[in-house]
Design a protein around this motif. Structure first.
Motif, PDB file in Angstrom:
ATOM      1  N   LEU A  99       0.827  -1.212   0.000  1.00 36.96           N
ATOM      2  CA  LEU A  99       0.000   0.000   0.000  1.00 36.96           C
ATOM      3  C   LEU A  99       0.862   1.262   0.000  1.00 36.96           C
ATOM      4  CD1 LEU A  99      -2.880  -1.034   2.426  1.00 36.96           C
ATOM      5  CD2 LEU A  99      -3.044  -0.643  -0.028  1.00 36.96           C
ATOM      6  N   GLU A 100       1.973   1.231   0.731  1.00 35.33           N
ATOM      7  CA  GLU A 100       2.871   2.397   0.757  1.00 35.33           C
ATOM      8  C   GLU A 100       3.483   2.626  -0.616  1.00 35.33           C
ATOM      9  OE1 GLU A 100       5.471   1.323   3.955  1.00 35.33           O
ATOM     10  OE2 GLU A 100       4.126   2.145   5.487  1.00 35.33           O
ATOM     11  N   ASN A 101       3.874   1.536  -1.289  1.00 33.32           N
ATOM     12  CA  ASN A 101       4.452   1.660  -2.632  1.00 33.32           C
ATOM     13  C   ASN A 101       3.439   2.206  -3.624  1.00 33.32           C
ATOM     14  OD1 ASN A 101       6.973   0.738  -1.885  1.00 33.32           O
ATOM     15  ND2 ASN A 101       6.529  -1.389  -2.395  1.00 33.32           N
ATOM     16  N   VAL A 102       2.211   1.741  -3.516  1.00 31.59           N
ATOM     17  CA  VAL A 102       1.154   2.212  -4.415  1.00 31.59           C
ATOM     18  C   VAL A 102       0.916   3.702  -4.192  1.00 31.59           C
ATOM     19  CG1 VAL A 102      -1.328   2.062  -4.876  1.00 31.59           C
ATOM     20  CG2 VAL A 102       0.027  -0.016  -4.724  1.00 31.59           C
ATOM     21  N   GLN A 103       0.913   4.107  -2.919  1.00 31.34           N
ATOM     22  CA  GLN A 103       0.719   5.532  -2.616  1.00 31.34           C
ATOM     23  C   GLN A 103       1.890   6.359  -3.141  1.00 31.34           C
ATOM     24  OE1 GLN A 103      -0.013   5.340   1.609  1.00 31.34           O
ATOM     25  NE2 GLN A 103      -2.214   5.596   1.308  1.00 31.34           N
ATOM     26  N   ASP A 104       3.119   5.836  -3.017  1.00 29.56           N
ATOM     27  CA  ASP A 104       4.293   6.535  -3.517  1.00 29.56           C
ATOM     28  C   ASP A 104       4.211   6.737  -5.021  1.00 29.56           C
ATOM     29  OD1 ASP A 104       5.318   6.680  -1.008  1.00 29.56           O
ATOM     30  OD2 ASP A 104       6.777   5.053  -1.254  1.00 29.56           O
ATOM     31  N   LEU A 105       3.631   5.784  -5.708  1.00 31.16           N
ATOM     32  CA  LEU A 105       3.485   5.908  -7.165  1.00 31.16           C
ATOM     33  C   LEU A 105       2.385   6.888  -7.546  1.00 31.16           C
ATOM     34  CD1 LEU A 105       3.788   2.158  -8.198  1.00 31.16           C
ATOM     35  CD2 LEU A 105       5.467   3.962  -8.605  1.00 31.16           C
ATOM     36  N   GLY A 106       1.611   7.280  -6.569  1.00 31.94           N
ATOM     37  CA  GLY A 106       0.541   8.242  -6.827  1.00 31.94           C
ATOM     38  C   GLY A 106      -0.721   7.612  -7.369  1.00 31.94           C
TER      39      GLY A 106
END
Length: 129
Positions: A99-106
């Motif tokens: 989820l953090e990676n997905v958020q980082d990708l915007g």
């Protein structure tokens, strides 16, 4: 059965004497402490060790055998529970990381609201075709 007696009555008529179960042993804190201390470094006892422990703690051999069997079973249960906890923690960590990676990708970020300031000033919009 000719006389109307059921086969259950025949079974009941030949009752065998029941063995009287020994009551549950309530170990003292001292006994538990000593048994746990020994269990820390020795999960299985030799007959000589068992005799020595039983004599020193005022227990029977059977009580020492049973205590160690039950303690090994408890250890096994505890380890299986711990293993489940570790697996679920790994799963939650992977999920959180994803989820953090997905958020980082915007990907999960909302698109910004477009307002007049964001539009180029020299853009001409014509209504006639």
């Amino acid at each position: 059965f000719p006389d109307g007696q059921s086969h259950l009555n025949l079974f009941n008529s030949r009752q065998q004497p029941k063995k009287k179960r020994k009551s549950r042993t309530a170990f003292t804190n001292h006994q538990i402490y000593e048994l746990e201390k020994r269990f820390l470094y020795q999960k299985y006892l030799s007959p000589a060790d068992r005799d020595e422990i039983a004599a020193s703690l005022g227990l029977t051999n059977a009580q020492v055998i049973t205590w160690f069997q039950n303690r090994r079973a408890k250890l096994k249960r505890d380890l299986e529970e711990l293993k489940k906890d570790v697996e679920s923690t790994k799963y939650l960590t992977v999920q959180k990381s994803f989820l953090e990676n997905v958020q980082d990708l915007g990907v999960l970020k909302k698109k910004p609201v477009v307002n007049e300031d964001d539009c180029p000033k020299n853009l001409v919009v014509s209504s006639d075709k």
